[in-house]
Enzyme design. Structure first.
Site, PDB file in Angstrom:
ATOM      1  N   CYS A 177       4.708  75.839 -70.461  1.00 56.97           N
ATOM      2  CA  CYS A 177       4.271  74.485 -70.130  1.00 56.97           C
ATOM      3  C   CYS A 177       5.076  74.023 -68.924  1.00 56.97           C
ATOM      4  CB  CYS A 177       4.475  73.534 -71.309  1.00 56.97           C
ATOM      5  SG  CYS A 177       3.413  72.068 -71.189  1.00 56.97           S
ATOM      6  N   CYS A 199       6.132  70.467 -68.548  1.00 56.01           N
ATOM      7  CA  CYS A 199       6.755  69.141 -68.658  1.00 56.01           C
ATOM      8  C   CYS A 199       8.270  69.167 -68.458  1.00 56.01           C
ATOM      9  CB  CYS A 199       6.382  68.470 -69.977  1.00 56.01           C
ATOM     10  SG  CYS A 199       6.508  69.533 -71.405  1.00 56.01           S
ATOM     11  N   CYS A 229       2.562  67.676 -68.372  1.00 60.14           N
ATOM     12  CA  CYS A 229       2.453  69.107 -68.657  1.00 60.14           C
ATOM     13  C   CYS A 229       1.623  69.874 -67.623  1.00 60.14           C
ATOM     14  CB  CYS A 229       1.879  69.300 -70.062  1.00 60.14           C
ATOM     15  SG  CYS A 229       2.905  68.535 -71.344  1.00 60.14           S
ATOM     16  N   LYS A 269      -2.739  70.843 -80.947  1.00 55.11           N
ATOM     17  CA  LYS A 269      -1.489  70.107 -80.757  1.00 55.11           C
ATOM     18  C   LYS A 269      -1.844  68.641 -80.592  1.00 55.11           C
ATOM     19  CE  LYS A 269       2.463  69.764 -77.640  1.00 55.11           C
ATOM     20  NZ  LYS A 269       3.162  70.378 -76.502  1.00 55.11           N
ATOM     21  N   ARG A 305      11.930  65.569 -76.834  1.00 54.49           N
ATOM     22  CA  ARG A 305      11.886  65.116 -75.434  1.00 54.49           C
ATOM     23  C   ARG A 305      13.281  64.803 -74.927  1.00 54.49           C
ATOM     24  NH1 ARG A 305       6.056  61.919 -75.714  1.00 54.49           N
ATOM     25  NH2 ARG A 305       4.905  63.803 -76.289  1.00 54.49           N
ATOM     26  N   GLU A 313     -11.186  73.571 -81.217  1.00 59.10           N
ATOM     27  CA  GLU A 313     -10.110  74.006 -80.310  1.00 59.10           C
ATOM     28  C   GLU A 313      -9.661  75.425 -80.674  1.00 59.10           C
ATOM     29  OE1 GLU A 313      -8.355  73.197 -77.727  1.00 59.10           O
ATOM     30  OE2 GLU A 313      -8.450  71.045 -77.387  1.00 59.10           O
ATOM     31  N   LYS A 338       0.231  71.886 -84.654  1.00 58.13           N
ATOM     32  CA  LYS A 338       1.472  71.157 -84.378  1.00 58.13           C
ATOM     33  C   LYS A 338       1.203  69.667 -84.306  1.00 58.13           C
ATOM     34  CE  LYS A 338       4.743  70.594 -80.688  1.00 58.13           C
ATOM     35  NZ  LYS A 338       5.105  70.922 -79.340  1.00 58.13           N
TER      36      LYS A 338
HETATM   37  C1  PBG Z   1       5.976  70.576 -74.452  1.00 59.83           C
HETATM   38  C2  PBG Z   1       6.354  70.661 -75.860  1.00 59.83           C
HETATM   39  C3  PBG Z   1       6.643  69.591 -76.729  1.00 59.83           C
HETATM   40  C4  PBG Z   1       7.026  70.172 -77.938  1.00 59.83           C
HETATM   41  C5  PBG Z   1       6.927  71.553 -77.789  1.00 59.83           C
HETATM   42  N1  PBG Z   1       6.483  71.835 -76.499  1.00 59.83           N
HETATM   43  C6  PBG Z   1       6.726  68.146 -76.490  1.00 59.83           C
HETATM   44  C7  PBG Z   1       5.563  67.387 -76.054  1.00 59.83           C
HETATM   45  O1  PBG Z   1       4.417  67.846 -76.097  1.00 59.83           O
HETATM   46  O2  PBG Z   1       5.807  66.273 -75.619  1.00 59.83           O
HETATM   47  C8  PBG Z   1       7.452  69.402 -79.141  1.00 59.83           C
HETATM   48  C9  PBG Z   1       8.295  70.144 -80.104  1.00 59.83           C
HETATM   49  C10 PBG Z   1       9.056  69.316 -81.048  1.00 59.83           C
HETATM   50  O3  PBG Z   1       8.927  68.074 -81.114  1.00 59.83           O
HETATM   51  O4  PBG Z   1       9.852  69.906 -81.782  1.00 59.83           O
HETATM   52  N2  PBG Z   1       4.636  70.725 -74.162  1.00 59.83           N
HETATM   53 ZN    ZN Z   2       4.404  70.201 -71.900  1.00 59.41          ZN
END
Ligand code: PBG
Ligand code: ZN
Length: 331
Positions: A121, A123, A131, A196, A206, A234, A249
């Site tokens: 990703c 981000c 992202c 997700k 974050r 999805e 997730k």
């Molecule tokens: C990034 C990502 C996130 C998580 C995993 N990969 C955060 C988001 O989407 O903001 C979250 C994992 C967690 O909260 O343990 N794409």
């Molecule tokens: Zn991300």
């Protein structure tokens, strides 16, 4: 089945041996994946305040940690990187000398037994924290796909064992599969974050990964928590594009989704027991309100019972350290 009083459920609950004999679900270390946050520098271990027990680690400390996990009997980790620099497109994500690439090399050299999954990703790598590439304030889907292909190949060249795209970019799995196949990595599996959700439970992550969006939120790419049929669609799309493992997730608020996907597709299914879910249990336990070990194991077991084969969880090390004999979990 006869009825009470001829039949009594409590007969099979009377002794530990019988209870274990009729247990339907069991956790094993082979199912658990420990997330790791890597930061630049050397000799650094920086505690993450909202994720008690978890820390940001420099590459050398990740290697030490990897050895410890292996010695506890864990076999798999997923890496998140905090890069040296961020820019608009997140280009440090596909730098062959980037933080994740360096970490994979180091782990493969010192702890080759450990299977290394990489989160794919942008981000953590973009200056704006979204992202992917932005266009008119929103993630530009197709421009981001091109960069995902670059990031994938760079991780694969560094020695990643599995690629886990988490950006919820349409078409990401197909592009990644093609990129891997065309660069000689057709054996590397893809674990797709297929369903997700735009969850409130990512807060501590974050902080840990320094990836909160500077402006706005992720609702134009992550799923609406109200939707269930959409998760099935999805997952189907990702399977058709070549995903090997489907992830849901978060995990605990989405056990129904895990079960639906497992029943619908009968494919290896993963669940991400996210940072907020971990933090809630830790906080309640720290207050003495719940028994930490009991609730930790009950929550992980519930994810398994819902249909997850694989659980990504910050509890992996704790489970491995305290609760196993020969990889079987029992505390
Ligand atoms: C990034 C990502 C996130 C998580 C995993 N990969 C955060 C988001 O989407 O903001 C979250 C994992 C967690 O909260 O343990 N794409
Ligand atoms: Zn991300």
């Amino acid at each position: 089945m006869s009825h009470f009083p001829e039949f009594r459920f409590r007969r099979l609950r009377k002794t530990p041996v019988i209870r274990k004999m009729v247990r339907e679900t069991e956790l094993s270390l082979s199912n658990l994946v420990q997330p790791i946050f890597v930061i630049p520098g050397a000799g650094i271990r920086k505690e993450i305040s909202s994720l008690p027990g978890q820390a940001q680690l420099s590459v050398d400390k990740v290697v030490e940690y990897g050895k410890r996990l292996r010695d506890f009997g864990l076999e798999s980790v997923i890496l998140f990187g905090l890069p040296e620099y961020k820019d608009e497109s997140g280009s440090s994500a596909w730098d062959d000398n980037g933080i994740i690439q360096k970490t994979i090399h180091a782990l493969k050299e010192s702890v080759p037994e450990l299977s290394v999954i990489t989160d794919l990703c942008f981000c953590e790598y973009t200056s704006h924290g979204h992202c992917g590439v932005l266009k008119n304030g929103d993630v530009d889907n197709d421009a981001t796909l091109k960069n995902l292909a670059r990031q994938t190949v760079s991780h694969a060249k560094a020695g990643a064992d599995m690629i886990a795209p988490s950006g919820m970019i349409d078409g990401m799995v197909g592009v990644i599969r093609t990129a891997l196949d065309e660069s000689g990595f057709s054996e590397i599996p893809i674990m797709s974050y297929a369903a997700k959700y735009a969850s409130g439970c990512y807060g501590p992550f974050r902080e840990a990964a320094d990836c909160a969006p500077q402006e706005g939120d992720r609702r134009s790419y992550q799923m609406d928590p109200a939707n269930s049929d959409e998760a099935v669609r999805e997952a189907l799309a990702d399977l058709e594009e070549g995903a090997d493992i489907i992830m849901v997730k978060p995990a605990l608020f989405y056990l129904d989704i895990i079960r639906r996907i497992k029943d619908e597709f009968h494919v290896p299914t993963a669940a991400y027991n996210v940072s907020g879910e971990y933090a809630m249990i830790k906080a309640a336990a720290a207050n003495g309100w719940i028994d930490e070990e009991k609730v930790m194991l009950e929550s992980l077991l519930s994810i398994k019972r819902a249909g997850a084969d694989i659980i990504l969880t910050y509890f992996a090390e704790q489970v491995a350290a305290r609760c196993t004999t020969n990889g079987r979990v029992a505390c």
